[in-house]
Structure formats: structure tokens, C-alpha cells
Design a protein around this motif. Structure first.
Motif, short mmCIF file in Angstrom:
data_model
loop_
_atom_site.label_atom_id
_atom_site.label_comp_id
_atom_site.label_asym_id
_atom_site.label_seq_id
_atom_site.Cartn_x
_atom_site.Cartn_y
_atom_site.Cartn_z
N ILE A 32 5.69 -0.03 11.82
CA ILE A 32 5.66 -1.50 11.81
C ILE A 32 4.27 -1.99 11.42
O ILE A 32 4.11 -2.90 10.60
N HIS A 33 3.24 -1.38 12.01
CA HIS A 33 1.85 -1.75 11.71
C HIS A 33 1.54 -1.58 10.23
O HIS A 33 0.87 -2.42 9.61
N ALA A 34 2.06 -0.51 9.62
CA ALA A 34 1.81 -0.24 8.20
C ALA A 34 2.74 -1.01 7.28
O ALA A 34 2.57 -0.95 6.06
N GLY A 35 3.73 -1.71 7.85
CA GLY A 35 4.66 -2.47 7.02
C GLY A 35 5.78 -1.64 6.42
O GLY A 35 6.48 -2.11 5.52
N VAL A 36 5.98 -0.41 6.93
CA VAL A 36 7.03 0.46 6.40
C VAL A 36 8.40 0.01 6.89
O VAL A 36 9.38 0.04 6.15
N THR B 259 -8.59 0.50 2.36
CA THR B 259 -7.78 0.90 1.22
C THR B 259 -6.31 0.67 1.54
O THR B 259 -5.95 0.16 2.60
N SER B 260 -5.44 1.05 0.61
CA SER B 260 -4.00 0.87 0.82
C SER B 260 -3.38 2.02 1.60
O SER B 260 -2.18 1.99 1.87
N SER B 261 -4.16 3.03 1.94
CA SER B 261 -3.65 4.16 2.70
C SER B 261 -3.83 3.91 4.20
O SER B 261 -4.82 3.31 4.63
N TYR B 262 -2.86 4.39 4.97
CA TYR B 262 -2.90 4.24 6.42
C TYR B 262 -2.82 5.62 7.05
O TYR B 262 -1.95 6.42 6.69
N ILE B 263 -3.72 5.89 7.98
CA ILE B 263 -3.70 7.16 8.69
C ILE B 263 -3.76 6.87 10.19
O ILE B 263 -4.59 6.06 10.64
N SER C 235 -9.40 0.16 13.66
CA SER C 235 -8.61 -0.76 14.48
C SER C 235 -8.37 -2.04 13.70
O SER C 235 -9.33 -2.71 13.28
N THR C 236 -7.11 -2.39 13.49
CA THR C 236 -6.75 -3.63 12.80
C THR C 236 -5.52 -4.22 13.47
O THR C 236 -4.76 -3.52 14.14
N LYS C 237 -5.31 -5.50 13.27
CA LYS C 237 -4.10 -6.15 13.75
C LYS C 237 -3.23 -6.50 12.55
O LYS C 237 -3.62 -7.27 11.69
N ARG C 238 -2.04 -5.89 12.50
CA ARG C 238 -1.11 -6.12 11.41
C ARG C 238 0.31 -6.20 11.96
O ARG C 238 0.70 -5.43 12.84
N ASN C 239 1.05 -7.17 11.44
CA ASN C 239 2.46 -7.34 11.82
C ASN C 239 2.65 -7.42 13.34
O ASN C 239 3.62 -6.90 13.90
N GLY C 240 1.71 -8.08 14.00
CA GLY C 240 1.83 -8.33 15.43
C GLY C 240 1.38 -7.20 16.32
O GLY C 240 1.52 -7.28 17.55
N ILE C 241 0.83 -6.11 15.77
CA ILE C 241 0.38 -4.96 16.57
C ILE C 241 -1.10 -4.74 16.34
O ILE C 241 -1.55 -4.59 15.20
N GLN C 242 -1.87 -4.74 17.43
CA GLN C 242 -3.30 -4.44 17.37
C GLN C 242 -3.49 -2.95 17.60
O GLN C 242 -3.17 -2.42 18.67
N SER D 270 -2.93 14.27 12.24
CA SER D 270 -2.76 12.88 11.87
C SER D 270 -1.54 12.75 10.96
O SER D 270 -1.02 13.75 10.46
N PHE D 271 -1.12 11.52 10.75
CA PHE D 271 -0.01 11.31 9.82
C PHE D 271 -0.19 10.02 9.04
O PHE D 271 -0.93 9.12 9.45
N THR D 272 0.49 9.97 7.91
CA THR D 272 0.54 8.78 7.09
C THR D 272 1.99 8.59 6.65
O THR D 272 2.88 9.35 7.05
N PHE D 273 2.26 7.57 5.85
CA PHE D 273 3.62 7.28 5.39
C PHE D 273 3.68 7.39 3.87
O PHE D 273 2.76 6.94 3.17
N VAL D 274 4.76 8.00 3.39
CA VAL D 274 4.94 8.17 1.94
C VAL D 274 5.36 6.83 1.35
O VAL D 274 6.34 6.23 1.79
N PRO D 275 4.63 6.35 0.33
CA PRO D 275 4.98 5.05 -0.26
C PRO D 275 6.04 5.17 -1.36
O PRO D 275 6.40 6.27 -1.80
N ASN D 276 6.55 4.00 -1.76
CA ASN D 276 7.43 3.88 -2.93
C ASN D 276 8.65 4.80 -2.85
O ASN D 276 8.94 5.59 -3.75
N LEU D 277 9.39 4.68 -1.74
CA LEU D 277 10.59 5.50 -1.57
C LEU D 277 11.81 4.82 -2.16
O LEU D 277 11.91 3.59 -2.19
N SER D 278 12.75 5.63 -2.60
CA SER D 278 14.04 5.14 -3.05
C SER D 278 15.07 5.59 -2.02
O SER D 278 15.33 6.78 -1.86
N SER D 279 15.64 4.62 -1.28
CA SER D 279 16.53 4.99 -0.18
C SER D 279 17.69 4.01 -0.08
O SER D 279 17.64 2.89 -0.60
N SER D 280 18.73 4.47 0.59
CA SER D 280 19.88 3.63 0.92
C SER D 280 19.98 3.52 2.44
O SER D 280 21.05 3.69 3.02
N CYS D 281 18.85 3.25 3.06
CA CYS D 281 18.79 3.21 4.52
C CYS D 281 19.50 1.98 5.06
O CYS D 281 19.29 0.86 4.57
#
Length: 647
Positions: free
Chosen positions: A248-252, A232-236, A274-281, A292-303
Motif C-alpha cells: 500500500i505504501h508503495a502504491g502497488v 528514486t522510483s525504487s522502494y526497498i 521514512s516517508t508517508k505515502r498513501n496514509g502510512i508513515q 530486504s524486499f522490493t516490488f516488481v513494477p509494470n506487471l501484466s495481471s488479471s488479478c
């Protein structure tokens, strides 16, 4: 009686020249005006038996009076030693090495331009001050902009974290049931990652189920699978994963520029993929974990992303201009050294720190002793090489380019599979021993070239004496009891820099690389001791090589499993047992708290595989854990690896 003249009408006795005497190995001719006799043998036949056969040359003619005192040493060995000594003396007169510039008019044009428009020393000093001020202003503005963490709407200002930050500690550091590492869920954290986090590896074994993970990125988990087994599109990710590498693995965030994100704790999870994404296995884990943790999608930031590459362009530009337009080594080296040091310490490879204020304080504190050491090797290595050098473009390409290669070794030498030059690391890391052999052979070939040039300049004997002192010092360090020799970046540079003082093109490159390694080592790590105890060398998470518990009995079924163990060796200070279940401490037993036995029930909602590890304890601290034992779905039990029956 009148002295015998130094000539003979019959031709049997002739005057000799010093070079001839040295070649024949005879006595040195007298330099006194009143010398009475000089004799030499033109051929061994002069001492024949009268029948045309040759006899041996007398020993007193073959050797000087000094070497004859060493007559207890075999003659051939003495002859070889004299030959080596004569070779190390070098040619007479010495041949000083000077670089003849390619296209000298082009290479010297920038310096001539400065001399034409700024003829007085005070003018050139003012120009240098303006140059340094412009670099400092540009560097500070870009650095300040990069240090601005920005804002993430709804979550505030992100907290800078380092590449190895995580939410869980290994072993039993989080306490029983992980209570020291709470909360497990319903918490958010806005974070900001630096660039180049993908290159960070764990350097001590980390338990993940049946595996002991080492020398690789540490990310456990990835895309969540649905009921059909599709991603799925969720990463844990498991809580002990490195947050920035998981991002980096999740593309954040990006490995090249870093970035910001928001992490959400989601509590217990099972079956991390186990997956290999963005150069990290990522690493699989087929059991459950409480945090466990996941990342919040669709953020509005001025990072503001990591601006190390724009800052690199700024400092490279200024150091290149300085190298092209400066002829004085006294101006060139200190200025370039300072720029490199602060660039490495604040931008390209900064020490782990929480903010730029504390980071700046740390780097300034490290700069002062580093500058003193740099002044010493400038006096004895850099200045002799740079004096009267007019090949300014070649210096820029070779010396300055090499200095940047060494300073950025976290990028340029990252492919070399050696984390630390210690025996345990070389044995454990794949490819490390082969890489070390290649490095040693390369250094030997380079050293042979430098020996050749030092001999031509008549300096070889002096440098052989210097390196004999170095070798003696290293041998003394190796044999010291209870201490381990560790060769750091800066120490390797200090050992090799003296041999690069000759002015040749290879020496320009070698010296630049070594100066860069010194800068990177001292700016990133400081002057860490080259003699370390075993505890210091292993680090806070390294193995203690301690005794392991003796598990005497295992009775397993589908729903429960019972372990029995031998009493801990009290004479060694051990007073208890710690038990990890699925990498979380679930039980502690101490001497005097009942029988050395424990029954574990299958975890609620379980039915899957569970992993057990055991360690002796001293108080609340655990020693080394055993390899994992696997309790299978069918109730079967087997040791995975790393368990030798205790002791």
C-alpha cells in the motif's frame, strides 16, 4: 363487649385508606371483615403535650412491623432504603412501552402488500425460502469471483496472504545470523492482499534500531535515495515489514480493494528511509539488515481485487428488504443474524486463513455455538422488544442499521485507540485511557435511560437482580489467582443485551449495535476465553517481563566494542545470553563456554551506527531483550532506553 366502629362522631378517629396508611408509614389496615380498630394520626400535634407544642410521632406508627425488626439500622437509612425500594417497584399499573410509528400507513405498506398477495402461511414460507436462495446465490457468485486469485504473467497464480504477513520474525526467532529465515535474496513471490490492511497495527513492542514500535502500522523503509539524497522510483523495505502495508505504501495495491503484486527479495540493505505515502508513515532504520524486499513494477495481471464492497451491497440490500417486508420476529432475527454472521466471517472481517475452503469450515464451526447463544438472547431480549412492533422502517434504520454498525466495527470503531481492554494495553496505548473514560461515561448515560424505561414497565427489580449476578461473577473472575479477565466483543454484548428488551427507539438502536458486536466477535475471533493466563494474554510476541542481563563493562572504540556481563541467574533457569546486533541475532553464549565476554568488530563496509540488545536464554529461547545500546560512528557508546542495569 361490642367492637368499636370504624368511624367517630367527634372526628378524632377516622377510617383510613391503604394509600394514606402507606404515606404515613403506619401499620397496615386489617383486611378482615371483623377488624375492631383502625387508628391513624392526622398530625403530630395529636400527640402534643397539651400546650400546643408538637411531640414526636411514635416509632411504632412511623414504621411497619417488618421494618421494625431492622431497628438496629439507623432510622434515616431505613427510610432511604424503603424509598429506593418503593421507587424501583415502578408505577402501578406498569406502563408498557410501545413505539407509535411515524406515518404508519407508509411503514406498514410493505407488510400489507405481502399479506395481500401471500395470505397463507405456506405461501409466505415459500417466498422466504426463495428469498434466502436468491441471497445465497448472489452472495456465493460474488464471493467465488472474489476468491479467484487470477494470474500474473510470468509469475503464476498469486498466493493470498493476510495483512500482517512478513518475511522475518522478531527477537531471535530467525536464529543466528537469520539462517532460519533464508533465502535472503534472488527469490520472487506473487501475492494477493485483502482490503483494509492499513488498519492493522502491531500490538506488542517490535525492535527497530533504538525504537520499540507499537500500536501503529509496521513498515520499515520506502523510496531509495540516490547519491544526492533525492528519492528514486525504487522502494526497498526491511524484511520484517508487513508485506501488504508495504505494498500500500508503495502504491502497488489499494487499501480499499486490496490487490496483487510480486515481491522480490534483494538481500542486505542499509539506511531505510521514512516517508508517508498513501496514509502510512514508514519507520526509519539507519543501519544495515541482511534481508530486504522490493516490488516488481509494470506487471501484466488479471488479478481479482477484494470484492467486499459489492458483497456488502448485496447483503445490505437483502437484509433491508427482509426488515421492511417481515412482521414476524421469528423470521426476521434468525435470518438477519445468519446473513450478518457469514458476511462478517467470510467477507468483511475474516479470520486469518489460507483459503476459502478452510475459512468456510472454520466459520461454520463457529456459527453453530453462536446460533445457540443467539437463540437464548432472542428469547429474553430480542423477541420481547420486537413483538407487536409495526414501525418497520424505523426498525430498519435503527435496529438493522445498528447491527451493521456493530458488525463492521473493524471500520466503524477503528478510530477508537483501544486494541484490547487490558491494563497493560490501556497504559501503553496513547489516548486509550481517555477513550475508555468517554466510553464508560457514555455507557452510564445510556444505562440510566434504560433503567428509567425498565422501571416504567415494572421490570427494574428483576433486572437489577440479573445484573447483580453479572457483577458478582465479574468480581469473582477478577480475584481469581493466575488468571486475567479480558472483555471480548461477544461478552460485552451478552452483558448489555438484557437491558435492551423494552420497545423504545433508543433500545432498538442499542440492541442492534450489541447484536452486531456479538456477530463480529464470534465470527472473527470465536468464543475466546474471558479468563486468560498472562502468557495467553501477552501473545506469542509480547514481553515476558523477565530479568534483564547485567552488562558490567563496555569498552568501545571506532573499530570494535567489547562487552562483559554477569553470570545468568541459574536458579531462574537461565543458562545463556543472546545478543542482537541491528535487530539480528549475532552471538549466543552459554554458561561453561568460556568467559562472559565478547568483542564485536565493526561490520564490513560499516562505519555507521550499530544497535545492541541483550537477553537471557533458556536453551534456544530468549527472554526479554534490553533496550537498545547505540555504538556510534565515532566509537562512543550509550544506552538508549529500557535498560535498568540488569537483574
Amino acid at each position: 363487649m361490642a367492637p368499636l366502629k370504624n368511624s367517630d362522631p367527634g372526628g378524632d378517629i377516622e377510617r383510613d385508606t391503604p394509600s394514606q396508611w402507606e404515606q404515613d408509614g403506619g401499620p397496615e389496615p386489617s383486611t378482615s371483615a371483623s377488624s375492631t380498630l383502625d387508628v391513624r394520626s392526622r398530625a403530630s400535634s395529636d400527640f402534643g403535650d397539651g400546650n400546643g407544642t408538637d411531640g414526636p410521632l411514635p416509632l411504632w406508627l412511623r414504621e411497619s412491623s417488618k421494618s421494625f425488626h431492622w431497628r438496629w439500622v439507623p432510622y434515616r437509612l431505613r427510610h432511604f432504603a424503603r424509598s429506593v425500594a418503593a421507587w424501583t417497584r415502578g408505577p402501578d399499573p406498569p406502563q408498557l412501552q410501545m413505539i407509535t410509528p411515524l406515518f404508519p400507513s407508509i411503514q406498514e405498506a410493505p407488510v400489507r402488500l405481502i399479506a395481500r398477495y401471500f395470505p397463507r402461511t405456506i405461501h409466505r414460507g415459500g417466498l422466504l425460502a426463495l428469498f434466502i436462495f436468491c441471497w445465497l446465490l448472489a452472495f456465493s457468485l460474488v464471493l467465488h469471483h472474489s476468491a479467484s486469485a487470477g494470474n500474473i504473467k510470468g509469475y503464476g497464480k498469486p498466493q493470498p496472504i493476510w495483512c500482517g504477513a512478513s518475511y522475518w520474525s522478531g527477537g531471535n526467532s530467525c536464529g543466528l545470523n537469520g539462517n532460519r529465515c533464508r533465502p535472503f535474496d534472488n527469490a520472487y513471490q506473487a501475492f494477493r492482499c485483502p482490503a483494509n490492511c492499513k488498519s492493522v497495527h502491531v500490538t506488542t513492542p517490535h525492535a527497530v534500531g533504538a525504537l520499540d514500535v507499537n500500536y501503529r502500522p509496521f513498515v520499515i523503509g520506502g523510496p531509495v535515495e540516490d547519491s544526492l539524497g533525492s528519492s528514486t522510483s525504487s522502494y526497498i523495505y526491511r524484511a520484517d515489514s508487513f508485506v501488504c502495508q508495504a505494498a500500500i505504501h508503495a502504491g502497488v495495491v489499494s487499501n480499499q480493494k486490496g490487490g496483487c503484486g510480486v515481491l522480490k527479495l534483494v538481500g542486505e540493505h542499509s539506511n531505510y528511509t521514512s516517508t508517508k505515502r498513501n496514509g502510512i508513515q514508514s519507520i526509519p532504520f539507519d543501519a544495515s539488515f541482511p534481508k530486504s524486499f522490493t516490488f516488481v513494477p509494470n506487471l501484466s495481471s488479471s488479478c481479482i481485487k477484494d470484492l467486499r464492497w459489492p458483497l456488502l451491497a448485496v447483503t445490505v440490500t437483502f437484509t433491508t428488504l427482509l426488515s421492511l417486508f417481515t412482521s414476524s420476529p421469528t423470521v426476521f432475527f434468525p435470518t438477519v443474524f445468519t446473513m450478518l454472521f457469514f458476511h462478517v466471517g467470510l467477507v468483511s472481517d475474516p479470520p486469518t486463513n489460507t483459503g476459502y475452503a478452510s475459512l468456510s469450515s472454520l466459520i461454520i464451526g463457529r456459527f453453530l455455538p453462536a446460533a445457540f447463544v443467539a437463540a437464548v438472547f432472542y428469547r429474553f431480549a430480542v423477541k420481547p422488544q420486537q413483538e407487536n412492533l409495526t414501525a418497520y422502517i424505523e426498525r430498519t434504520v435503527l435496529w438493522l442499521g445498528g447491527a451493521w454498525v456493530g458488525s463492521l466495527n473493524n471500520y466503524t470503531f477503528d478510530f477508537i485507540p483501544i486494541q484490547r481492554l487490558t491494563p497493560s494495553d490501556l497504559r501503553a496505548q496513547p489516548g486509550a485511557r481517555l477513550a475508555l473514560v468517554i466510553i464508560v461515561v457514555s455507557l452510564f448515560a445510556i444505562a440510566c435511560g434504560q433503567v428509567y424505561y425498565l422501571r416504567l414497565e415494572g421490570r427494574l427489580r428483576r433486572y437489577l437482580a440479573v445484573y447483580a449476578i453479572f457483577v458478582t461473577f465479574l468480581i469473582a473472575c477478577v480475584i481469581l489467582p493466575s488468571l486475567n479477565l479480558r472483555i471480548h466483543h461477544y461478552f460485552l454484548a451478552l452483558l448489555l443485551l438484557p437491558g435492551t428488551r423494552v420497545q423504545t427507539r433508543p433500545s432498538l438502536l442499542y440492541q442492534g449495535i450489541l447484536v452486531g458486536l456479538f456477530v463480529n466477535g464470534t465470527a472473527r475471533w470465536g468464543f475466546d476465553s474471558i479468563l486468560q493466563t498472562t502468557r495467553e494474554l501477552r501473545g506469542p510476541d509480547g514481553p515476558l517481563h523477565s530479568a534483564l542481563p547485567d552488562i558490567t563493562s563496555v569498552v568501545s572504540a571506532v573499530g570494535n566494542i567489547t562487552f562483559e556481563w554477569a553470570m545468568p541467574p541459574l536458579r531462574k533457569g537461565y543458562d545463556g545470553i543472546s545478543v542482537l546486533v541491528d535487530d539480528v541475532e549475532r552471538w549466543r553464549w552459554y554458561v561453561g563456554e568460556g568467559e562472559p565476554r565478547k568483542t564485536f568488530e565493526r561490520q564490513e563496509g560499516g562505519g555507521g551506527v550499530e544497535y545492541f540488545r541483550f537477553a537471557y536464554m533458556r536453551g534456544s529461547g530468549a527472554a526479554d531483550f534490553t533496550g537498545a545500546g547505540v555504538w556510534g560512528r565515532d566509537g562512543g557508546w550509550r544506552w538508549w532506553e529500557g535498560y535498568d542495569g540488569g537483574g
